[in-house]
Motif scaffolding. Sequence first.
Motif, PDB file in Angstrom:
ATOM      1  N   ARG A   1       0.822  -1.214   0.000  1.00 16.97           N
ATOM      2  CA  ARG A   1       0.000   0.000   0.000  1.00 16.97           C
ATOM      3  C   ARG A   1       0.863   1.274   0.000  1.00 16.97           C
ATOM      4  NH1 ARG A   1      -3.472  -1.498   3.572  1.00 16.97           N
ATOM      5  NH2 ARG A   1      -2.147  -0.961   5.317  1.00 16.97           N
ATOM      6  N   ARG A   2       1.937   1.288   0.772  1.00 17.99           N
ATOM      7  CA  ARG A   2       2.786   2.491   0.862  1.00 17.99           C
ATOM      8  C   ARG A   2       3.294   2.916  -0.516  1.00 17.99           C
ATOM      9  NH1 ARG A   2       8.525   3.221   4.103  1.00 17.99           N
ATOM     10  NH2 ARG A   2       8.915   5.339   3.343  1.00 17.99           N
ATOM     11  N   TYR A   3       3.674   1.958  -1.344  1.00 18.14           N
ATOM     12  CA  TYR A   3       4.241   2.258  -2.662  1.00 18.14           C
ATOM     13  C   TYR A   3       3.235   2.081  -3.797  1.00 18.14           C
ATOM     14  CZ  TYR A   3       8.449   1.753   0.129  1.00 18.14           C
ATOM     15  OH  TYR A   3       9.398   1.876   1.110  1.00 18.14           O
ATOM     16  N   ASN A   4       2.059   1.504  -3.486  1.00 23.71           N
ATOM     17  CA  ASN A   4       1.023   1.249  -4.483  1.00 23.71           C
ATOM     18  C   ASN A   4       1.578   0.420  -5.638  1.00 23.71           C
ATOM     19  OD1 ASN A   4      -1.468   1.299  -5.773  1.00 23.71           O
ATOM     20  ND2 ASN A   4      -1.056   3.251  -6.778  1.00 23.71           N
ATOM     21  N   ASP A   5       2.277  -0.676  -5.299  1.00 25.33           N
ATOM     22  CA  ASP A   5       2.858  -1.510  -6.358  1.00 25.33           C
ATOM     23  C   ASP A   5       2.752  -2.990  -6.043  1.00 25.33           C
ATOM     24  OD1 ASP A   5       4.858  -2.059  -4.475  1.00 25.33           O
ATOM     25  OD2 ASP A   5       6.445  -1.073  -5.586  1.00 25.33           O
ATOM     26  N   TYR A   6       2.986  -3.773  -7.084  1.00 24.03           N
ATOM     27  CA  TYR A   6       3.023  -5.227  -6.974  1.00 24.03           C
ATOM     28  C   TYR A   6       4.456  -5.691  -7.159  1.00 24.03           C
ATOM     29  CZ  TYR A   6      -2.019  -5.318  -7.148  1.00 24.03           C
ATOM     30  OH  TYR A   6      -3.340  -5.139  -6.858  1.00 24.03           O
ATOM     31  N   SER A   7       4.869  -6.635  -6.310  1.00 23.67           N
ATOM     32  CA  SER A   7       6.222  -7.170  -6.407  1.00 23.67           C
ATOM     33  C   SER A   7       6.203  -8.663  -6.110  1.00 23.67           C
ATOM     34  CB  SER A   7       7.158  -6.447  -5.437  1.00 23.67           C
ATOM     35  OG  SER A   7       6.706  -6.603  -4.105  1.00 23.67           O
TER      36      SER A   7
ATOM     37  N   ALA B   1       2.524   7.853 -13.842  1.00 26.98           N
ATOM     38  CA  ALA B   1       2.034   8.976 -13.040  1.00 26.98           C
ATOM     39  C   ALA B   1       3.130   9.553 -12.138  1.00 26.98           C
ATOM     40  CB  ALA B   1       0.852   8.520 -12.187  1.00 26.98           C
ATOM     41  N   ARG B   2       4.240   8.837 -12.058  1.00 29.84           N
ATOM     42  CA  ARG B   2       5.343   9.244 -11.171  1.00 29.84           C
ATOM     43  C   ARG B   2       4.826   9.590  -9.772  1.00 29.84           C
ATOM     44  NH1 ARG B   2       9.977   9.857 -14.211  1.00 29.84           N
ATOM     45  NH2 ARG B   2       9.690  10.324 -16.400  1.00 29.84           N
ATOM     46  N   GLU B   3       4.027   8.653  -9.253  1.00 29.95           N
ATOM     47  CA  GLU B   3       3.437   8.868  -7.936  1.00 29.95           C
ATOM     48  C   GLU B   3       4.529   9.158  -6.912  1.00 29.95           C
ATOM     49  OE1 GLU B   3       0.767   5.725  -6.766  1.00 29.95           O
ATOM     50  OE2 GLU B   3      -0.349   5.843  -8.656  1.00 29.95           O
ATOM     51  N   ALA B   4       4.256  10.111  -6.042  1.00 35.72           N
ATOM     52  CA  ALA B   4       5.240  10.514  -5.029  1.00 35.72           C
ATOM     53  C   ALA B   4       5.635   9.348  -4.125  1.00 35.72           C
ATOM     54  CB  ALA B   4       4.689  11.667  -4.201  1.00 35.72           C
ATOM     55  N   SER B   5       4.734   8.410  -3.938  1.00 35.82           N
ATOM     56  CA  SER B   5       5.001   7.278  -3.050  1.00 35.82           C
ATOM     57  C   SER B   5       5.734   6.135  -3.743  1.00 35.82           C
ATOM     58  CB  SER B   5       3.671   6.745  -2.504  1.00 35.82           C
ATOM     59  OG  SER B   5       2.876   6.256  -3.573  1.00 35.82           O
ATOM     60  N   MET B   6       6.017   6.289  -5.043  1.00 30.76           N
ATOM     61  CA  MET B   6       6.602   5.194  -5.821  1.00 30.76           C
ATOM     62  C   MET B   6       7.930   4.727  -5.226  1.00 30.76           C
ATOM     63  SD  MET B   6       7.271   5.042  -9.920  1.00 30.76           S
ATOM     64  CE  MET B   6       8.674   6.143  -9.962  1.00 30.76           C
ATOM     65  N   GLY B   7       8.057   3.416  -5.051  1.00 26.86           N
ATOM     66  CA  GLY B   7       9.273   2.832  -4.499  1.00 26.86           C
ATOM     67  C   GLY B   7      10.329   2.594  -5.574  1.00 26.86           C
TER      68      GLY B   7
ATOM     69  N   ILE C   1       4.596  -4.896   7.620  1.00 26.04           N
ATOM     70  CA  ILE C   1       3.244  -4.636   8.125  1.00 26.04           C
ATOM     71  C   ILE C   1       2.963  -3.135   8.073  1.00 26.04           C
ATOM     72  CG2 ILE C   1       1.763  -4.740  10.181  1.00 26.04           C
ATOM     73  CD1 ILE C   1       3.369  -7.360  10.894  1.00 26.04           C
ATOM     74  N   ALA C   2       3.912  -2.324   8.531  1.00 23.87           N
ATOM     75  CA  ALA C   2       3.734  -0.866   8.529  1.00 23.87           C
ATOM     76  C   ALA C   2       3.545  -0.324   7.109  1.00 23.87           C
ATOM     77  CB  ALA C   2       4.929  -0.192   9.198  1.00 23.87           C
ATOM     78  N   ASN C   3       4.182  -0.956   6.124  1.00 28.06           N
ATOM     79  CA  ASN C   3       4.047  -0.519   4.725  1.00 28.06           C
ATOM     80  C   ASN C   3       2.759  -1.020   4.079  1.00 28.06           C
ATOM     81  OD1 ASN C   3       6.449   0.881   4.749  1.00 28.06           O
ATOM     82  ND2 ASN C   3       7.635  -0.786   3.846  1.00 28.06           N
ATOM     83  N   GLY C   4       1.981  -1.827   4.796  1.00 27.89           N
ATOM     84  CA  GLY C   4       0.718  -2.332   4.257  1.00 27.89           C
ATOM     85  C   GLY C   4       0.906  -3.429   3.228  1.00 27.89           C
ATOM     86  N   MET C   5       1.867  -4.304   3.451  1.00 30.58           N
ATOM     87  CA  MET C   5       2.144  -5.385   2.507  1.00 30.58           C
ATOM     88  C   MET C   5       1.154  -6.523   2.707  1.00 30.58           C
ATOM     89  SD  MET C   5       5.784  -7.333   1.928  1.00 30.58           S
ATOM     90  CE  MET C   5       6.618  -5.900   1.272  1.00 30.58           C
ATOM     91  N   GLU C   6       0.586  -7.000   1.594  1.00 35.49           N
ATOM     92  CA  GLU C   6      -0.338  -8.135   1.664  1.00 35.49           C
ATOM     93  C   GLU C   6      -0.152  -9.038   0.463  1.00 35.49           C
ATOM     94  OE1 GLU C   6      -4.484  -6.467   0.018  1.00 35.49           O
ATOM     95  OE2 GLU C   6      -3.797  -5.462   1.840  1.00 35.49           O
ATOM     96  N   VAL C   7      -0.436 -10.310   0.675  1.00 40.09           N
ATOM     97  CA  VAL C   7      -0.284 -11.332  -0.359  1.00 40.09           C
ATOM     98  C   VAL C   7      -1.528 -11.336  -1.237  1.00 40.09           C
ATOM     99  CG1 VAL C   7       0.043 -13.801  -0.776  1.00 40.09           C
ATOM    100  CG2 VAL C   7       1.015 -12.741   1.267  1.00 40.09           C
ATOM    101  N   ARG C   8      -1.313 -11.396  -2.568  1.00 42.64           N
ATOM    102  CA  ARG C   8      -2.438 -11.448  -3.501  1.00 42.64           C
ATOM    103  C   ARG C   8      -2.091 -12.331  -4.692  1.00 42.64           C
ATOM    104  NH1 ARG C   8      -4.451  -5.183  -4.352  1.00 42.64           N
ATOM    105  NH2 ARG C   8      -4.888  -4.746  -2.161  1.00 42.64           N
ATOM    106  N   TRP C   9      -3.041 -13.178  -5.089  1.00 42.07           N
ATOM    107  CA  TRP C   9      -2.957 -13.819  -6.393  1.00 42.07           C
ATOM    108  C   TRP C   9      -3.502 -12.794  -7.377  1.00 42.07           C
ATOM    109  CZ3 TRP C   9      -0.496 -18.040  -7.836  1.00 42.07           C
ATOM    110  CH2 TRP C   9      -0.198 -19.012  -6.880  1.00 42.07           C
ATOM    111  N   MET C  10      -2.734 -12.481  -8.411  1.00 37.59           N
ATOM    112  CA  MET C  10      -3.110 -11.437  -9.371  1.00 37.59           C
ATOM    113  C   MET C  10      -2.946 -11.958 -10.784  1.00 37.59           C
ATOM    114  SD  MET C  10      -4.059  -8.364  -8.598  1.00 37.59           S
ATOM    115  CE  MET C  10      -3.750  -7.271  -9.948  1.00 37.59           C
TER     116      MET C  10
END
Length: 181
Positions: free
Chosen positions: A40-46, A147-153, A123-132
Motif C-alpha cells: 500500500r505504501r508504494y502502491n505496487d506489486y512485487s 504517473a510518477r506517484e510521489a510514493s513510488m518505491g 506490516i507498517a508498509n501495508g504489505m499483503e499477499v495477492r494472487w493477481m
Amino acid sequence: MRLIATLNRELFTPELRILERRAARGIIMRDHDILLLYTRRYNDYSLPGGGLDDGEAVLAGLHRELAEETGARDIRVEREFGILDEYRPWYKPEHDLMFMRSYFYECSVAESLGAVRMEDYEIANGMEVRWMNIHDAIAHNHGVMAAREASMGLSIARETLILELLVRERLAPSPSLALAD
C-alpha cells in the motif's frame, strides 16, 4: 544462471561507498495468475522474496522469505529464472549506493497458503499477499510509473521488468492485447 539485466540508478565514481546485498525472489504462477505482494505504501506489486542473511545460502533464503511473506508451504524450486543486478541510492550515511543481486527462481507451492510472518516494516508498509492476473499487475505498475506517484518505491522498475519477461517467455499474449493488434 543468466544475467537478465543490470539497472544502474546512479553515476559511479571511484570513491563511492557501495553496500552489497543479495536477495532471493520466487515466481509462483498458476496459468496467468501470479502470487505477488501488494504494498500500500508504494502502491505496487512485487514478487515475494527479499534479502539474504549473512552467510545464508540463496535457496535457504528463498524458502525462508516465501514462507514468511506468503505463508507458502511445500515450496519446490522448479528452475532458475535469472539474476538481476541493480545499483540504487542508499538511505544510511555510511554508504552512497547499494548494489543488489537478486536471484529469481520459478517455484511451486501447496494449493493453500498458511499464515504469513511479515516483519514490522512490511506490516507498517501495508504489505499483503495477492494472487493477481499478471497482465493486470503489469498494467497497474506501469500506471504508477507513468504517473510518477510521489510514493513510488525504487523496486517497481525491477519487478515490472521481471513480470514482463515472464509474459514474453512463459505465457501467450493477453487476450485484450491480442485484440489491439
